[in-house]
Design a protein around this motif. Structure first.
Motif, short mmCIF file in Angstrom:
data_model
loop_
_atom_site.label_atom_id
_atom_site.label_comp_id
_atom_site.label_asym_id
_atom_site.label_seq_id
_atom_site.Cartn_x
_atom_site.Cartn_y
_atom_site.Cartn_z
N THR A 1 4.38 -6.12 -7.49
CA THR A 1 3.51 -5.81 -6.34
C THR A 1 2.05 -5.87 -6.76
OG1 THR A 1 5.22 -4.36 -5.47
CG2 THR A 1 3.03 -4.11 -4.54
N LEU A 2 1.23 -6.43 -5.89
CA LEU A 2 -0.21 -6.55 -6.13
C LEU A 2 -0.93 -5.87 -4.98
CD1 LEU A 2 -2.02 -9.83 -7.09
CD2 LEU A 2 -2.69 -8.61 -5.03
N THR A 3 -1.92 -5.04 -5.29
CA THR A 3 -2.76 -4.44 -4.26
C THR A 3 -4.20 -4.54 -4.72
OG1 THR A 3 -2.47 -2.26 -5.26
CG2 THR A 3 -1.07 -2.78 -3.38
N GLY A 4 -5.10 -4.80 -3.78
CA GLY A 4 -6.50 -4.93 -4.15
C GLY A 4 -7.37 -5.15 -2.95
N GLY A 5 -8.49 -5.79 -3.19
CA GLY A 5 -9.44 -6.03 -2.12
C GLY A 5 -10.32 -7.21 -2.41
N VAL A 6 -10.87 -7.77 -1.34
CA VAL A 6 -11.80 -8.88 -1.42
C VAL A 6 -13.07 -8.46 -0.70
CG1 VAL A 6 -12.24 -11.28 -0.81
CG2 VAL A 6 -9.92 -10.56 -1.48
N THR A 7 -14.19 -8.41 -1.44
CA THR A 7 -15.46 -8.03 -0.86
C THR A 7 -16.29 -9.28 -0.58
OG1 THR A 7 -15.41 -5.95 -2.07
CG2 THR A 7 -17.54 -6.62 -1.18
N ALA A 8 -16.72 -9.41 0.68
CA ALA A 8 -17.48 -10.58 1.12
C ALA A 8 -18.83 -10.13 1.66
CB ALA A 8 -16.71 -11.35 2.17
N GLY A 9 -19.71 -9.76 0.73
CA GLY A 9 -21.08 -9.39 1.10
C GLY A 9 -21.14 -8.37 2.22
N ALA A 10 -21.91 -8.68 3.26
CA ALA A 10 -22.13 -7.75 4.38
C ALA A 10 -20.88 -7.51 5.20
CB ALA A 10 -23.24 -8.29 5.27
N PHE A 11 -19.85 -8.33 5.01
CA PHE A 11 -18.61 -8.17 5.76
C PHE A 11 -17.75 -7.03 5.21
CE2 PHE A 11 -19.82 -12.61 6.44
CZ PHE A 11 -19.81 -12.66 7.83
N GLY A 12 -18.14 -6.50 4.06
CA GLY A 12 -17.39 -5.40 3.48
C GLY A 12 -16.15 -5.87 2.75
N THR A 13 -15.27 -4.91 2.48
CA THR A 13 -14.07 -5.20 1.69
C THR A 13 -12.84 -5.27 2.58
OG1 THR A 13 -15.04 -4.06 -0.21
CG2 THR A 13 -12.65 -4.40 -0.26
N SER A 14 -12.08 -6.35 2.41
CA SER A 14 -10.83 -6.54 3.13
C SER A 14 -9.67 -6.25 2.18
CB SER A 14 -10.72 -7.98 3.63
OG SER A 14 -11.79 -8.29 4.49
N PRO A 15 -8.67 -5.47 2.65
CA PRO A 15 -7.54 -5.17 1.78
C PRO A 15 -6.68 -6.39 1.51
CG PRO A 15 -7.18 -4.25 3.96
CD PRO A 15 -8.55 -4.83 3.96
N MET A 16 -6.18 -6.47 0.26
CA MET A 16 -5.30 -7.57 -0.15
C MET A 16 -4.01 -6.99 -0.71
SD MET A 16 -6.02 -10.64 -2.92
CE MET A 16 -6.70 -9.52 -4.13
N THR A 17 -2.89 -7.59 -0.30
CA THR A 17 -1.60 -7.20 -0.86
C THR A 17 -0.89 -8.48 -1.29
OG1 THR A 17 -0.59 -7.31 1.33
CG2 THR A 17 -1.35 -5.14 0.58
N GLY A 18 0.05 -8.33 -2.19
CA GLY A 18 0.77 -9.50 -2.65
C GLY A 18 2.08 -9.13 -3.33
N THR A 19 2.94 -10.14 -3.44
CA THR A 19 4.20 -10.00 -4.14
C THR A 19 4.38 -11.20 -5.06
OG1 THR A 19 5.35 -11.05 -2.30
CG2 THR A 19 5.38 -8.65 -2.36
N ARG A 20 5.05 -10.94 -6.18
CA ARG A 20 5.26 -12.00 -7.16
C ARG A 20 6.23 -13.04 -6.58
NH1 ARG A 20 4.71 -11.64 -12.77
NH2 ARG A 20 4.64 -9.36 -12.65
N LYS A 21 5.90 -14.32 -6.78
CA LYS A 21 6.81 -15.39 -6.36
C LYS A 21 7.98 -15.42 -7.34
CE LYS A 21 4.22 -18.78 -3.81
NZ LYS A 21 4.28 -20.21 -3.53
N ALA A 22 9.17 -15.65 -6.81
CA ALA A 22 10.36 -15.70 -7.66
C ALA A 22 10.32 -16.93 -8.56
CB ALA A 22 11.60 -15.73 -6.79
#
Length: 101
Positions: free
Chosen positions: A80-101
């Motif tokens: 499992t992957l959890t994190g965020g992507v920050t795009a300047g003035a747009f702020g931070t968007s949450p990111m989630t992910g799963t490992r590909k088999a």
């Protein structure tokens, strides 16, 4: 030796433009990593990829729909992957992910 962070991850970023799906490829080398993040808007190279424990941080230079540098973080726990992507003035968007088999 390959670390447990290496591989391909199916990611979703909940951005102001809606859900952005992509595949993040991670190849670690000590406290650094390289890779790409490929989605509907094309593929972006991982820039300045760093590894600290099970947390990755990196930048990406997005060109479309606008030119902006994205600051990204992701913590990996097993498949499992959890994190965020920050795009300047747009702020931070949450990111989630799963490992590909």
């Amino acid at each position: 030796m390959m670390s447990n962070l290496d591989g391909e991850w199916d990611c979703v970023v909940k951005s102001p433009l809606g859900e952005q799906k992509s595949t993040l490829t991670v190849k670690t080398d000590g406290d650094r990593f390289t890779g790409t993040n490929a989605g509907a808007m094309g593929s972006l190279d991982v820039l300045d990829g760093r590894v600290e424990g099970n947390t990755l941080s990196w930048k990406m230079d997005m060109k479309v729909p606008m030119a902006i540098t994205l600051d990204c973080t992701a913590t990996i726990d097993g498949d499992t992957l959890t994190g965020g992507v920050t795009a300047g003035a747009f702020g931070t968007s949450p990111m989630t992910g799963t490992r590909k088999a």
